[in-house]
Design a protein around this motif. Structure first.
Motif, short mmCIF file in Angstrom:
data_model
loop_
_atom_site.label_atom_id
_atom_site.label_comp_id
_atom_site.label_asym_id
_atom_site.label_seq_id
_atom_site.Cartn_x
_atom_site.Cartn_y
_atom_site.Cartn_z
N ALA A 51 -0.38 31.78 40.31
CA ALA A 51 0.02 32.31 41.56
C ALA A 51 -0.28 33.94 41.40
CB ALA A 51 1.41 32.12 41.99
N GLY A 52 -1.16 34.51 42.16
CA GLY A 52 -1.32 35.84 42.22
C GLY A 52 -1.16 36.63 43.64
N ALA A 53 -0.80 37.84 43.56
CA ALA A 53 -0.33 38.80 44.45
C ALA A 53 -1.17 39.83 44.15
CB ALA A 53 1.14 39.12 44.45
N GLY A 54 -2.27 40.05 44.94
CA GLY A 54 -3.28 41.06 45.09
C GLY A 54 -4.08 41.46 43.59
N HIS A 55 -3.75 40.68 42.56
CA HIS A 55 -4.38 40.54 41.18
C HIS A 55 -5.57 40.06 41.14
CE1 HIS A 55 -2.70 42.31 37.44
NE2 HIS A 55 -3.51 41.62 37.09
N SER A 56 -6.58 40.59 40.07
CA SER A 56 -7.73 40.17 39.80
C SER A 56 -7.66 38.98 39.14
CB SER A 56 -8.29 41.22 38.86
OG SER A 56 -8.53 42.47 39.38
N PRO A 57 -8.72 37.96 39.49
CA PRO A 57 -8.73 36.63 38.90
C PRO A 57 -8.98 36.67 37.32
CG PRO A 57 -10.82 37.00 39.79
CD PRO A 57 -9.93 38.19 40.05
N PRO A 58 -8.04 35.60 36.57
CA PRO A 58 -8.31 35.47 35.10
C PRO A 58 -9.77 35.11 34.94
CG PRO A 58 -6.62 34.22 35.99
CD PRO A 58 -7.30 34.67 37.26
N LEU A 59 -10.24 35.34 33.63
CA LEU A 59 -11.79 34.89 33.22
C LEU A 59 -11.40 33.83 32.08
CD1 LEU A 59 -14.71 35.50 33.64
CD2 LEU A 59 -14.06 37.23 31.78
N LEU A 60 -11.91 32.68 32.23
CA LEU A 60 -12.04 31.52 31.47
C LEU A 60 -13.38 31.72 30.41
CD1 LEU A 60 -10.64 29.17 30.51
CD2 LEU A 60 -11.97 27.95 32.14
N VAL A 61 -13.09 31.68 28.99
CA VAL A 61 -14.13 31.77 28.17
C VAL A 61 -14.26 30.81 27.11
CG1 VAL A 61 -15.14 33.28 26.25
CG2 VAL A 61 -14.00 34.29 28.21
N GLY A 62 -15.20 29.97 27.11
CA GLY A 62 -15.58 28.97 26.33
C GLY A 62 -16.94 28.72 25.95
N GLU A 63 -17.14 27.80 24.97
CA GLU A 63 -18.68 27.38 24.28
C GLU A 63 -19.62 27.40 25.51
OE1 GLU A 63 -19.73 27.92 21.34
OE2 GLU A 63 -17.56 28.27 20.32
N ARG A 64 -19.27 26.44 26.73
CA ARG A 64 -20.26 26.10 27.58
C ARG A 64 -20.05 27.00 28.90
NH1 ARG A 64 -18.57 21.51 24.75
NH2 ARG A 64 -19.88 20.31 23.77
N ARG A 65 -18.96 27.70 29.06
CA ARG A 65 -18.82 28.44 30.38
C ARG A 65 -17.92 29.59 30.17
NH1 ARG A 65 -13.92 25.02 33.44
NH2 ARG A 65 -12.74 24.53 31.61
N THR A 66 -18.52 30.52 31.02
CA THR A 66 -17.62 31.84 31.26
C THR A 66 -17.85 32.12 32.47
OG1 THR A 66 -18.57 32.86 29.08
CG2 THR A 66 -17.46 34.37 30.40
N GLU A 67 -16.54 31.97 33.13
CA GLU A 67 -16.24 31.85 34.67
C GLU A 67 -14.89 32.44 34.73
OE1 GLU A 67 -17.34 27.77 35.30
OE2 GLU A 67 -15.06 27.43 35.55
N PHE A 68 -14.97 33.30 36.29
CA PHE A 68 -13.80 33.83 36.81
C PHE A 68 -13.02 32.48 37.55
CE2 PHE A 68 -16.13 37.66 36.56
CZ PHE A 68 -15.04 38.48 36.17
N VAL A 69 -11.74 32.50 37.52
CA VAL A 69 -10.75 31.28 37.92
C VAL A 69 -10.62 31.63 39.21
CG1 VAL A 69 -8.78 30.00 37.84
CG2 VAL A 69 -9.58 30.97 35.93
N GLU A 70 -11.16 30.56 40.34
CA GLU A 70 -10.85 30.94 41.69
C GLU A 70 -9.37 30.76 41.98
OE1 GLU A 70 -13.10 31.64 44.05
OE2 GLU A 70 -14.81 31.57 42.53
N THR A 71 -8.72 32.12 42.62
CA THR A 71 -7.40 32.11 42.95
C THR A 71 -7.50 32.54 44.53
OG1 THR A 71 -7.49 34.26 42.38
CG2 THR A 71 -6.65 32.88 40.60
N SER A 72 -6.52 32.23 45.21
CA SER A 72 -6.18 32.34 46.60
C SER A 72 -6.08 33.83 46.81
CB SER A 72 -4.85 31.81 47.21
OG SER A 72 -3.91 32.10 46.43
N VAL A 73 -6.56 34.28 47.92
CA VAL A 73 -6.70 35.63 48.38
C VAL A 73 -5.09 35.94 48.90
CG1 VAL A 73 -7.61 37.52 49.79
CG2 VAL A 73 -9.18 35.61 48.92
N SER A 74 -4.44 37.01 48.21
CA SER A 74 -3.32 37.33 48.81
C SER A 74 -3.03 39.02 48.74
CB SER A 74 -2.41 36.83 47.70
OG SER A 74 -2.54 37.05 46.53
#
Length: 492
Positions: A375-398
């Protein structure tokens, strides 16, 4: 028996150029002008106009030199840079090649340090073996009476009273003379409370001279600076001491704020089966309100949090500590529901500190399932880093906490694969880049995607690589109004 070497008179080093408008003195053997040219300006050595012009030119040259050196000094922003510049400028003024400056504030609050010019660490170590009272700068640091023009030792090897150990070190390092000056300032009401409070205990009056340290320059051959270089060096060091005193207070403030913030953050990260943790935290000289946390919870779960309180300085650091402590309590009571945790935190912030807002991200981590509920409150989304993907986690806008009458936003679930790392960070990491938001996010994504394959198994190496890549060229450690927090969570 060898006769003492005649001491040379050292002058201003050629590394400081003389101004082009300096006028040379008239030749001493100039003949008087006769005939029709007698109406021209006299150039004889006793002509008042020529002597006055020569003296004025010398003054202009000296003032220009001091101006250039002080301009270089005021461009220094840190204490270490200031000490280095004082050494270089002093060496140019007195015509020396090597030297050292010892910072040892008389109030006892530190920091105590020694910086050398043309001297390696081993050379400084040899000098430390000489009894302090036998060294010119040591006598200054011990508070012994010193003349206004410093302490000159024009021919150390010819000095019969020289301490045997000092003679041995001087021969080893290859210097035959020295010239030392004190670094002290007049105590003022602007001194910090800590400095003023400790002045009485250290035997230093807040209204009298306040010793910061001493500088000494070494000559390879018997020599001593003349009256003019001594005068210029004295003027320069008196000004330099004022600048160093300001840098010293900034350094002390930075250290105090970093210590306070460090004490309010986790002293060590917990060991939880199934995950590995690593963190990076950088704070500015005034201290900021960014924080992170990792808290073991019931049922082998783990609470993860990053956040930022608005403002800087002691009040922001204190608010950060209160908010983090409250979040830990709410996480223990209802951590499996991150939305409830942040809702309680928002209510507390609105009731206790209505003039302040904060961003926060809280995650309920289940290591065995490699799952994080966020759960996020006005915060930047986490970043998931792996061998096959590097992507920001979609969080709700708040909105940030404290910005609305009542905060609430849905949570999201993040499912990681074995060996993947989740990066939680504060906005300071993006702001310190100086780039617009979209370019800063792209830089962060590229840095995470570029983590070397050999480093991906170590969250500490991942965090270090991302930090140094996003903030290259010393930006990660430079002074900034923006705090930086980076928390790396790697799943086994």
């Amino acid at each position: 028996m060898n006769a003492p070497h005649p001491a040379k008179v050292a002058g201003i080093d050629s590394t400081v150029p003389s101004p082009a408008h300096t006028v040379a003195s008239a030749a001493p053997d100039a003949s008087p002008v006769t005939g029709p040219a007698a109406t021209s300006v006299a150039v004889g050595p006793d002509a008042p106009g020529a002597l006055l012009q020569d003296r004025l030119a010398g003054w202009v040259s000296d003032l220009t030199t001091l101006h250039e050196l002080t301009e270089r000094l005021v461009r220094t922003d840190t204490l270490s840079e200031g000490l280095d510049e004082v050494l270089r400028a002093g060496a140019a003024l007195v015509g020396a090649r090597r030297g050292l400056v010892v910072l040892e504030p008389a109030d006892g609050l530190g920091p105590d340090t020694t910086v050398g010019l043309g001297l390696g660490r081993a050379d400084l170590g040899h000098l430390e073996t000489v009894p302090r009272g036998c060294l010119s700068h040591g006598r200054i640091l011990d508070g012994l009476p010193v003349g206004e023009d410093g302490v000159a030792e024009p021919d150390l090897l010819a000095d019969k009273s020289l301490d045997p150990r000092h003679r041995e070190v001087a021969a080893r390092l290859g210097y035959a003379a020295s010239y030392a000056l004190p670094l002290s300032v007049e105590g003022t009401a602007a001194s910090t409370a800590g400095t003023a409070a400790s002045a009485g205990g250290a035997g230093v009056s807040a209204a009298g001279p306040r010793r910061l340290g001493a500088a000494v320059w070494f000559y390879d051959e018997p020599a001593e600076p003349g009256a003019r270089p001594r005068h210029l060096a004295g003027l320069y060091t008196r000004y330099a001491a004022q600048h160093l005193a300001r840098l010293l207070e900034v350094e002390r403030t930075r250290t105090a704020m970093a210590t306070m913030a460090g004490e309010l953050l986790p002293s060590r990260l917990p060991r939880v089966s199934g995950v590995q943790l690593a963190a990076r935290h950088r704070t500015g000289p005034l201290g900021g309100g960014d924080w992170y946390d990792a808290l073991p919870l019931p049922d082998a779960a783990l609470g993860l949090a990053v956040g930022s309180v608005t403002g800087s300085g002691p009040s922001a650091v204190a608010a950060m500590g209160r908010l983090r402590a409250s979040l830990r309590a709410y996480a223990v009571m209802e951590g499996e529901d991150p939305v409830a945790v942040l809702s309680d935190l928002e209510l507390l912030l609105r009731l206790t500190e209505p003039a302040r807002s904060a961003t926060a991200l809280f995650g309920y981590c289940e290591p065995a399932l490699r799952r994080i509920t966020l759960a996020g409150a006005g915060h930047s989304p986490p970043l998931l880093v792996g061998e096959r993907r590097t992507e920001f986690v979609e969080t709700s806008v708040s909105a940030p906490l404290g910005m609305l009458a009542c905060w609430e936003a849905p949570s999201v679930e993040l499912q990681a694969e074995p060996g993947e790392t989740v990066l939680l960070y504060t906005d300071g990491l993006l702001h310190r880049t100086g780039d617009p938001a979209d370019r800063a996010f792209a830089r962060l994504h590229a840095a995470a995607a570029g983590v070397p394959r050999a480093a991906r198994h170590d969250p500490d190496a991942v965090a270090e690589h991302v930090l140094r890549t996003v903030l290259p060229g010393g930006k990660a450690d430079a002074d900034s109004a923006e705090d930086v927090v980076l928390l790396a969570v790697r799943f086994a």
